[in-house]
Motif scaffolding. Structure first.
Motif, PDB file in Angstrom:
ATOM      1  N   SER A   1      45.745  44.954  60.594  1.00 39.81           N
ATOM      2  CA  SER A   1      45.682  44.362  59.259  1.00 39.81           C
ATOM      3  C   SER A   1      44.241  43.983  58.966  1.00 39.81           C
ATOM      4  O   SER A   1      43.409  43.927  59.876  1.00 39.81           O
TER       5      SER A   1
ATOM      6  N   ILE B   1      47.123  42.729  52.721  1.00 41.45           N
ATOM      7  CA  ILE B   1      46.327  43.695  51.950  1.00 41.45           C
ATOM      8  C   ILE B   1      46.433  45.096  52.571  1.00 41.45           C
ATOM      9  O   ILE B   1      46.414  45.243  53.786  1.00 41.45           O
ATOM     10  N   ASP B   2      46.512  46.103  51.734  1.00 34.46           N
ATOM     11  CA  ASP B   2      46.503  47.494  52.205  1.00 34.46           C
ATOM     12  C   ASP B   2      45.142  47.776  52.851  1.00 34.46           C
ATOM     13  O   ASP B   2      44.110  47.728  52.172  1.00 34.46           O
ATOM     14  N   THR B   3      45.141  48.070  54.147  1.00 31.09           N
ATOM     15  CA  THR B   3      43.865  48.191  54.867  1.00 31.09           C
ATOM     16  C   THR B   3      43.007  49.336  54.341  1.00 31.09           C
ATOM     17  O   THR B   3      41.784  49.234  54.327  1.00 31.09           O
TER      18      THR B   3
ATOM     19  N   ALA C   1      37.194  45.379  46.439  1.00 32.30           N
ATOM     20  CA  ALA C   1      38.558  45.817  46.777  1.00 32.30           C
ATOM     21  C   ALA C   1      39.489  44.613  46.908  1.00 32.30           C
ATOM     22  O   ALA C   1      40.631  44.641  46.434  1.00 32.30           O
ATOM     23  N   LEU C   2      39.003  43.555  47.526  1.00 36.71           N
ATOM     24  CA  LEU C   2      39.843  42.367  47.733  1.00 36.71           C
ATOM     25  C   LEU C   2      40.143  41.686  46.400  1.00 36.71           C
ATOM     26  O   LEU C   2      41.259  41.222  46.160  1.00 36.71           O
ATOM     27  N   HIS C   3      39.129  41.635  45.542  1.00 37.59           N
ATOM     28  CA  HIS C   3      39.312  41.039  44.217  1.00 37.59           C
ATOM     29  C   HIS C   3      40.357  41.835  43.436  1.00 37.59           C
ATOM     30  O   HIS C   3      41.245  41.281  42.800  1.00 37.59           O
ATOM     31  N   GLN C   4      40.260  43.159  43.500  1.00 38.21           N
ATOM     32  CA  GLN C   4      41.225  44.023  42.804  1.00 38.21           C
ATOM     33  C   GLN C   4      42.625  43.889  43.373  1.00 38.21           C
ATOM     34  O   GLN C   4      43.609  44.020  42.652  1.00 38.21           O
ATOM     35  N   SER C   5      42.717  43.618  44.678  1.00 42.17           N
ATOM     36  CA  SER C   5      44.027  43.455  45.313  1.00 42.17           C
ATOM     37  C   SER C   5      44.681  42.135  44.925  1.00 42.17           C
ATOM     38  O   SER C   5      45.785  41.850  45.343  1.00 42.17           O
TER      39      SER C   5
ATOM     40  N   SER D   1      42.582  50.262  51.338  1.00 45.12           N
ATOM     41  CA  SER D   1      41.883  49.882  50.096  1.00 45.12           C
ATOM     42  C   SER D   1      40.567  49.157  50.361  1.00 45.12           C
ATOM     43  O   SER D   1      39.698  49.107  49.511  1.00 45.12           O
ATOM     44  N   THR D   2      40.415  48.585  51.560  1.00 45.94           N
ATOM     45  CA  THR D   2      39.207  47.794  51.852  1.00 45.94           C
ATOM     46  C   THR D   2      37.992  48.676  52.108  1.00 45.94           C
ATOM     47  O   THR D   2      36.872  48.192  52.094  1.00 45.94           O
TER      48      THR D   2
END
Length: 300
Positions: free
Chosen positions: A154, A97-99, A31-35, A101-102
């Motif tokens: 966050s 980051i949108d929480t 998710a973080l990589h995609q963000s 999405s994690t």
């Protein structure tokens, strides 16, 4: 191939199995990589113990520079300043980051994170306590009673230190963020305060910014560093900063107390603990006093 990193866990996250923990790590990194956060692309997860004896995942290796010493020896002032500004910007990017999405569990608001953390630290301290430290006892009462009003929660890295960043081979820019083991939906200012510990304390083996000349070295002093973070995060300043510093200092004191207790327990009866162990005992006291002075407003 040569350019892949394998990560496995020794310890599961609380309330989940090793396989679930590894799966969650892998999902979080994806998710973080995609963000668009700087990190190696996660490739594959394996929760089958029989392959290498533990669940694991693979991600792309990211080449670059890793700095163990926060004083950044061998650089000029401009280079050092650029590295620190890049660190502040990378942390602001984490907090943006949108929480949802994690896929990390959301636990209400930022104050829930702080309350749970403080409760866990109180327990940890009680289990490892070896002597009476007045400032520690005051903090045990003061911290839970003074948690600031809820903030928008966050993504929180939980251990955002210079040595957990990989920088581009020649440019002052973060290309990978490492060590997400403590990531949670938490409070951005708790992350920032933990990140600011090198300005406040010297932890054995971790380096420190105490005694650094912030003009000559190019390394920003704490107020300038915080201003850089606020600018990158789109904040107009920080409320209750002393609370967050006291929280982060208390966290350091509790960890140091744990190390001191384990070291003391291993020392044969009648012998003095090793100097390294005694240093952690002294650290508990000095850090607790510093934290209490921040929130008490006194100079005792």
């Amino acid at each position: 191939g040569m350019n892949t990193v394998l990560r496995k866990r020794q310890v599961a996250k609380k309330g989940s199995s090793l396989a679930e923990s590894i799966e969650r790590d892998f999902q979080l990194l994806g998710a973080l990589h995609q963000s668009g956060l700087p990190m190696g692309s996660p490739k594959l997860v394996c929760t089958d113990d029989s392959v290498i004896g533990a669940p694991f995942y693979l991600l792309d290796f990211v080449a670059g520079r890793n700095f163990r010493d926060p004083t950044l020896p061998g650089m000029d002032a401009k280079q050092r300043q650029a590295i620190y500004l890049a660190m502040a910007e990378a942390m602001a990017a984490v907090h943006a980051i949108d929480t949802a999405s994690t896929r990390l569990p959301q636990n209400g608001d930022g104050s829930d994170y702080l309350r749970r953390q403080i409760a866990a630290l109180l327990q940890q301290y009680a289990a490892n306590r070896t002597e009476d430290i007045a400032a520690m006892d005051r903090l045990l009462d003061w911290l839970p009673a003074n948690v600031p009003q809820a903030a928008k929660p966050s993504l929180m890295h939980g251990n955002f230190r210079l040595d957990n960043l990989i920088f581009h081979p020649s440019e002052p820019r973060v290309v990978a963020l490492l060590d997400w083991d403590l990531a949670s939906i938490g409070h951005p200012l708790a992350d920032l305060a933990i990140n600011c510990m090198p300005w406040r304390v010297t932890i054995p083996g971790m380096g420190s910014l105490q005694g650094v000349d912030f003009i000559d070295s190019g390394i920003p002093g704490e107020p300038d560093y915080i201003a850089a973070y606020c600018q990158a995060a789109g904040r107009d300043g920080i409320q209750h900063w002393n609370f967050f510093l006291a929280f982060a200092l208390f966290r350091v004191a509790v960890m140091a107390q744990g190390i001191f207790k384990r070291g003391s327990d291993k020392t044969p009866p009648g012998q003095a603990p090793a100097p390294a162990i005694k240093a952690y005992g002294a650290l508990v006291r000095s850090v607790a006093n510093q934290a209490w002075n921040l929130v008490d407003g006194g100079d005792d």
